[in-house]
Enzyme design. Structure first.
Site, PDB file in Angstrom:
ATOM      1  N   HIS A 110     -12.599 -51.394 -40.927  1.00  0.00           N
ATOM      2  CA  HIS A 110     -13.028 -50.004 -40.686  1.00  0.00           C
ATOM      3  C   HIS A 110     -12.487 -49.173 -41.860  1.00  0.00           C
ATOM      4  O   HIS A 110     -11.312 -48.789 -41.867  1.00  0.00           O
ATOM      5  CB  HIS A 110     -12.432 -49.465 -39.382  1.00  0.00           C
ATOM      6  N   THR A 165      -4.714 -63.647 -46.583  1.00  0.00           N
ATOM      7  CA  THR A 165      -5.265 -62.465 -47.265  1.00  0.00           C
ATOM      8  C   THR A 165      -5.915 -62.831 -48.598  1.00  0.00           C
ATOM      9  O   THR A 165      -6.637 -62.034 -49.171  1.00  0.00           O
ATOM     10  CB  THR A 165      -4.150 -61.436 -47.551  1.00  0.00           C
TER      11      THR A 165
END
Ligand SMILES: CC(C)(COP(=O)(O)OP(=O)(O)OC[C@H]1O[C@@H](n2cnc3c(N)ncnc32)[C@H](O)[C@@H]1OP(=O)(O)O)[C@@H](O)C(=O)NCCC(=O)NCCS
Length: 215
Positions: free
Chosen positions: A126, A185
């Site tokens: 988001h 990541t």
């Protein structure tokens, strides 16, 4: 004959109640998979939350524990975004309980991948929090644009431990092991063991010595 032998062994080792529970689970999984996917080879419990089924390709023999959540996100009404997601799962993939995979672009899981439980894999966020494109903290997170075009790939024969998170844009090569509770990541090269948050490679497979060696 083979099935009868399995049935007898199961009764002997697990008792009547566990055996009934086993076949009950098999039957409800079969009914659910037939209704949703029109297939008999998938083992998915009816409590699964599945969004955008037409944007998923699931290989043969896929099995999942309870609480599976597969979401191929086709639109985000809050920002008016539309997507064409591809959620591709290879053959003989098995995942534990409460695995959540959210995809608005492309997530590819290879063949023979094994996952523990409570795993989260996503190819979007988001909002953006990098350099010039940063989203303001004044905007509620739910109102920020979903990020796009970041694929996640997990190679053949990977083993993903319990509680792992795999973030957007990550490629995990073939034959990798991701330790429990790790957060991936960055890309992980093939035949590596990676652990921690962020996940770092701690061992690599040495093909000559036929051993996992520390790096
Ligand atoms: C990843 C894993 C397989 C590594 O096993 P291993 O190679 O025998 O690991 P080692 O004990 O040699 O550890 C190597 C290093 O990584 C660290 N490490 C291992 N697993 C770790 C983890 N999950 N998180 C953080 N660090 C970890 C060790 O502390 C050690 O660090 P050190 O060199 O500083 O001492 C194992 O630790 C693991 O996490 N298994 C997953 C279990 C699981 O989720 N099962 C689900 C069933 S589907």
């Amino acid at each position: 004959m083979h099935r009868l032998l399995l049935f007898k062994t199961r009764i002997k080792t697990q008792g009547v109640l566990k055996t009934i529970d086993f076949y009950y689970c098999r039957i409800i999984q079969l009914i659910f998979s037939t209704i949703i996917f029109k297939r008999f080879d998938l083992r998915i419990f009816p409590d699964a939350r599945l969004g955008g089924v037409h944007y998923m390709r699931i290989g043969e023999g896929f099995g999942a524990g309870r609480g599976l959540w597969l979401e191929a996100v086709t639109d985000y009404a809050v920002t008016g975004q539309v997507f064409s997601p591809e959620l591709i799962i290879g053959d003989r993939v098995n995942v534990g309980e409460y695995v959540h995979i959210g995809c608005n672009h492309r997530i590819i899981i290879g063949n023979d991948v094994l996952m523990g439980s409570k795993i989260y894999i996503t190819d979007h966020n988001h909002g953006v929090y990098r350099e010039d494109f940063s989203d303001s903290p004044d905007v509620p997170p739910i109102s920020r644009h979903l990020t796009e075009n970041e694929s996640v790939e997990i190679g053949n024969r990977c083993w993903i431990g319990e509680f792992v998170t795999i973030l957007p844009g990550v490629t995990i090569g073939e034959g990798c092991i991701i330790g429990s509770h790790s957060t991936v990541t960055r890309d992980i090269p093939s035949n590596s063991i990676a652990v921690g948050s962020p996940a770092r490679v701690v061992k690599k497979w040495d093909e000559e010595k036929k051993k996992w060696l520390r790096v």
